[in-house]
Design an enzyme around this catalytic site. Sequence first.
Site, PDB file in Angstrom:
ATOM      1  N   LYS A   1       0.809  -1.304   0.221  1.00  0.00           N
ATOM      2  CA  LYS A   1      -0.194   0.055   0.002  1.00  0.00           C
ATOM      3  C   LYS A   1       0.957   1.287   0.171  1.00  0.00           C
ATOM      4  CE  LYS A   1      -1.566   1.376   3.899  1.00  0.00           C
ATOM      5  NZ  LYS A   1      -0.978   2.612   4.061  1.00  0.00           N
TER       6      LYS A   1
ATOM      7  N   ASP B   1      -6.026   0.310   8.400  1.00  0.00           N
ATOM      8  CA  ASP B   1      -5.666   0.211   6.986  1.00  0.00           C
ATOM      9  C   ASP B   1      -6.018  -0.945   6.413  1.00  0.00           C
ATOM     10  OD1 ASP B   1      -4.024   2.490   7.301  1.00  0.00           O
ATOM     11  OD2 ASP B   1      -2.158   1.297   7.209  1.00  0.00           O
TER      12      ASP B   1
END
EC number: 2.7.1.148
Length: 303
Positions: free
Chosen positions: A24, A153
């Site tokens: 990410k 997240d």
Amino acid sequence: MMSSENRSHFSASCSSITEEARAKINLALHVTGQRPDGYHLLDMLVTFADHGDRLEFMPSPTDEFTLSGRFGGTLAGDSGTNLVLKARDLLRTAIGPLAFPVRIHLEKNLPVASGIGGGSADAAATLRGLMRLWGATLPEEALAAVALRLGADVPMCLESRPLIARGIGEELEPVPELPAFAMVLANPLRGVSTPEVFRRLAEKNNPALRLAPSRPQTADWLAAIAAARNDLEPPARELVPEITAIAAMLQANGALLTRMSGSGATCFGIFASMTAAEDAAAALHDARPDWYFQATETVSGGA
């Protein structure tokens, strides 16, 4: 001990399922406030790289978990806090009897605690992989709730596509116009404490992320990203001076734009082409073989 139903699942199929846990990348991260419970409010432009960890799932007589990869040893003996196992257990509770025992193998290719969502991506890939292996279905809201329990997240990593994330990371908005970028990920393999980075943050009520609704050209997106920022980068540089050095190395090797991702210490450089990114990664590795450099390409919003 397995039930007769679970034994039939195991004997019926020994095929494995694989899931990619993409790195990410926070192209921008604005800290816009702080809730009374201490959680910080964020505006983030996020994308995902082709490179990442890899997980394999297979029916097994009993639950098993194995590790390999460059950074697998870092997680050895960490079963009590490993997000893969937490994801397995939370999803099993949500699904019930269909959740037969599994062997999970994690190929850990991303540095641990490095600001590119490695553990969160692994947890999200575990949710995706086990849903497929178990042949299970859950309402979208229920699966999102499981993901959020694993960490702020994890919901965005469950999506693994370009998006804007707000709140503590749970308010997601797809960005289909975001193009793919040739990129080098760079990390000095020195840990940085996320709580300490936030503690050192001088201002916690910063301007929100502003992006035009449609920017079809890569040059436009590069300009928009360059005009944004990562509010966590200055305090992270204070804690880990190597971040400054590694960003300078990326620029010196031709990066069009450099920035730290998340709370660090991984930085990224965007390059004009994959050839340029691969050449830069090779040169950087030659200069500092003890650090982490990886050429990759991010996914596009329309993929």
